[in-house]
Design a protein around this motif. Structure first.
Motif, PDB file in Angstrom:
ATOM      1  N   ALA A 251      -0.375 -17.455  13.311  1.00  0.00           N
ATOM      2  CA  ALA A 251      -1.170 -18.678  13.454  1.00  0.00           C
ATOM      3  C   ALA A 251      -1.177 -19.168  14.910  1.00  0.00           C
ATOM      4  CB  ALA A 251      -0.617 -19.766  12.525  1.00  0.00           C
ATOM      5  N   LEU A 252      -0.026 -19.097  15.575  1.00  0.00           N
ATOM      6  CA  LEU A 252       0.023 -19.517  16.975  1.00  0.00           C
ATOM      7  C   LEU A 252      -0.825 -18.601  17.850  1.00  0.00           C
ATOM      8  CD1 LEU A 252       3.812 -20.408  17.333  1.00  0.00           C
ATOM      9  CD2 LEU A 252       1.898 -21.979  17.694  1.00  0.00           C
ATOM     10  N   ALA A 253      -0.785 -17.297  17.577  1.00  0.00           N
ATOM     11  CA  ALA A 253      -1.546 -16.344  18.392  1.00  0.00           C
ATOM     12  C   ALA A 253      -3.045 -16.508  18.214  1.00  0.00           C
ATOM     13  CB  ALA A 253      -1.130 -14.913  18.038  1.00  0.00           C
ATOM     14  N   ALA A 254      -3.457 -17.173  17.159  1.00  0.00           N
ATOM     15  CA  ALA A 254      -4.887 -17.406  16.950  1.00  0.00           C
ATOM     16  C   ALA A 254      -5.417 -18.540  17.821  1.00  0.00           C
ATOM     17  CB  ALA A 254      -5.152 -17.713  15.472  1.00  0.00           C
ATOM     18  N   ARG A 255      -4.504 -19.393  18.333  1.00  0.00           N
ATOM     19  CA  ARG A 255      -4.981 -20.534  19.125  1.00  0.00           C
ATOM     20  C   ARG A 255      -4.447 -20.576  20.555  1.00  0.00           C
ATOM     21  NH1 ARG A 255      -1.518 -25.012  19.172  1.00  0.00           N
ATOM     22  NH2 ARG A 255       0.281 -24.912  17.757  1.00  0.00           N
ATOM     23  N   MET A 256      -3.550 -19.654  20.920  1.00  0.00           N
ATOM     24  CA  MET A 256      -3.067 -19.591  22.296  1.00  0.00           C
ATOM     25  C   MET A 256      -2.540 -18.185  22.561  1.00  0.00           C
ATOM     26  SD  MET A 256       0.711 -21.439  22.238  1.00  0.00           S
ATOM     27  CE  MET A 256       0.069 -23.009  21.647  1.00  0.00           C
TER      28      MET A 256
ATOM     29  N   GLY B 126      -2.394  -9.861  16.950  1.00  0.00           N
ATOM     30  CA  GLY B 126      -2.932 -10.602  18.096  1.00  0.00           C
ATOM     31  C   GLY B 126      -1.922 -10.994  19.142  1.00  0.00           C
ATOM     32  N   LEU B 127      -0.622 -10.715  18.910  1.00  0.00           N
ATOM     33  CA  LEU B 127       0.346 -10.983  19.970  1.00  0.00           C
ATOM     34  C   LEU B 127       0.155  -9.952  21.086  1.00  0.00           C
ATOM     35  CD1 LEU B 127       1.607 -12.458  17.434  1.00  0.00           C
ATOM     36  CD2 LEU B 127       3.802 -12.183  18.597  1.00  0.00           C
ATOM     37  N   LEU B 128       0.513 -10.314  22.298  1.00  0.00           N
ATOM     38  CA  LEU B 128       0.325  -9.459  23.469  1.00  0.00           C
ATOM     39  C   LEU B 128       1.654  -8.847  23.876  1.00  0.00           C
ATOM     40  CD1 LEU B 128      -1.880 -11.954  25.529  1.00  0.00           C
ATOM     41  CD2 LEU B 128      -2.658 -10.166  23.940  1.00  0.00           C
TER      42      LEU B 128
END
Length: 323
Positions: free
Chosen positions: A249-254, A285-287
Motif C-alpha cells: 500500500a505504501l509503495a502505491a503512493r510513494m 512495486g518496491l524498488l
C-alpha cells in the motif's frame, strides 16, 4: 599535481581539543598538525562548521556542496574534514551533488589529537595528496583514511573505535597512498547518478529497519509527512508476511526502496519467491537498493526527490544502479 587544494573543515574528532569537550581547533590549526603537504601544493583552508558530525544536516552538506563545486570549477582539488560518525553519508551526498571535475576527498580521524597514536595528521596528509593528484579526478568523491582510498558509494564505518574502521564491503578500496603518493588500483565503471543532483528542494525520507517480531508500528507513522521510504529488510531483501500488504500500500503512493540491513552485499531479485521474499516485494512495486546499504539508499532517494524526480524517475535511477 594540482597547484591548489581547498580544505573545508566541519569539526569532528580530528579537531577536538584535549578532554573531548565541545571546543574545536580551527582548520588552520588542524592543517598545521599534518606536517606533510606535497611539494608545490598550496592549501586554502575554509572553516565551514565546528560540529560533531552527528549534528550535521543535509542542509549543511547542500551548502558545502555548492562551495565544493565553486572550488572544483576553479581547478582546485578539494578535501572535506569532518567527524567519522557521518563521514560516509557526507561523502555519498557530495558524490550525488558534485560534478567530477577535480578530486574531492573526505577524511577525518578516530583518535583525538591529544591521544597517543592520533591518526588525524596522517589521514589529512594522505587526503591532500589524493586531492592534489589529477589522476584521482575520475574516481568520484572518495574517502581517504588509514592510507586507503574508498569510493563514496561503497565506504562505511565498520567499527566504533578502530583506526582502520573504514572499509568497502563487497568492493574493497580503489587504491592506497604509499610514500605520500596515491596508487589507484581500481576505477568505478561510471558515476553513481547520470548528472549532479540538487539537494536544495524539500524532501523527507523515512528509514525503517526491520527486526525479529516487528509488527509494523513504525510503518504506520510513515504518513503524508514523508515523500519516500527505505526499508532495511532481513537478509537479501525479505520482510515478514504480515508486512507485505502494508508495504504494498505504501509503495502505491510513494517510492519505497527495499534494502538489506546486513550492510554488505547486493539485494537479490529472484532467488527466493515466497510471500515477503525479494521477488515478491519487487513485484509489488518496491524498488531495489541494489548494492547500496540502507542509509545510502535513503540519501539517494532524498537527493532524487529534492531534485524534483517523480516516482518513475526515481525508479529509473535505482534501476540503473542494479543494471
Amino acid at each position: 599535481m594540482a597547484t591548489t587544494v581547498s580544505v573545508f573543515t566541519l569539526g569532528g574528532t580530528i579537531s577536538a581539543r584535549g578532554g573531548g569537550g565541545s571546543a574545536r581547533l580551527s582548520g588552520a590549526e588542524v592543517l598545521a598538525a599534518t606536517g606533510a603537504i606535497p611539494p608545490g601544493v598550496e592549501v586554502e583552508v575554509h572553516d565551514v562548521r565546528r560540529l560533531p558530525s552527528s549534528s550535521l544536516s543535509v542542509e549543511d552538506v547542500a551548502a558545502l556542496a555548492e562551495r565544493v563545486e565553486e572550488a572544483a570549477a576553479a581547478g582546485h582539488g578539494v578535501v572535506v574534514v569532518q567527524g567519522t560518525d557521518t563521514l560516509e553519508e557526507t561523502a555519498f551526498l557530495l558524490d550525488l551533488a558534485c560534478a567530477p571535475r577535480t578530486p574531492v576527498v573526505v577524511t577525518g580521524a578516530m583518535r583525538r589529537p591529544d591521544l597517543p597514536g592520533a591518526d588525524g595528521p596522517a589521514n589529512l596528509a594522505a587526503a591532500v595528496a589524493v586531492a592534489a593528484d589529477p589522476e584521482c579526478a575520475g574516481l568520484g568523491v572518495v574517502a581517504v583514511l588509514a592510507d586507503e582510498i574508498h569510493a563514496a558509494r561503497h565506504v562505511r564505518k565498520c567499527h566504533t573505535t578502530s583506526v582502520a574502521t573504514f572499509a568497502s564491503p563487497g568492493a574493497g578500496p580503489l587504491g592506497r597512498v604509499v610514500e605520500g603518493r596515491p596508487r589507484v588500483l581500481l576505477r568505478p565503471a561510471g558515476p553513481t547518478v547520470a548528472r549532479p543532483l540538487s539537494l536544495r528542494g524539500p524532501a523527507r525520507v523515512a528509514l525503517v529497519t526491520l527486526a525479529l517480531g516487528d509488527r509494523g508500528e513504525l510503518l504506520d507513522a510513515v504518513d503524508d509527512r514523508f515523500g519516500g521510504l527505505v526499508v532495511a529488510a532481513f537478509g537479501a531483501g525479505h520482510v515478514p508476511t504480515w508486512l507485505v500488504e502494508p508495504l504494498t500500500a505504501l509503495a502505491a503512493r510513494m517510492p519505497v526502496v527495499l534494502a538489506s540491513r546486513t550492510g554488505a552485499g547486493p539485494l537479490l531479485s529472484e532467488t527466493y519467491k515466497g510471500p515477503g521474499s525479494e521477488y515478491d516485494m519487487l513485484g509489488r512495486g518496491l524498488l531495489s537498493a541494489g548494492p547500496l546499504d540502507a542509509p545510502k539508499a535513503r540519501l539517494l532517494l532524498h537527493a532524487l526527490l529534492a531534485d524534483g524526480a517523480d516516482h518513475a524517475q526515481v525508479a529509473d535511477a535505482f534501476r540503473a544502479l542494479v543494471n
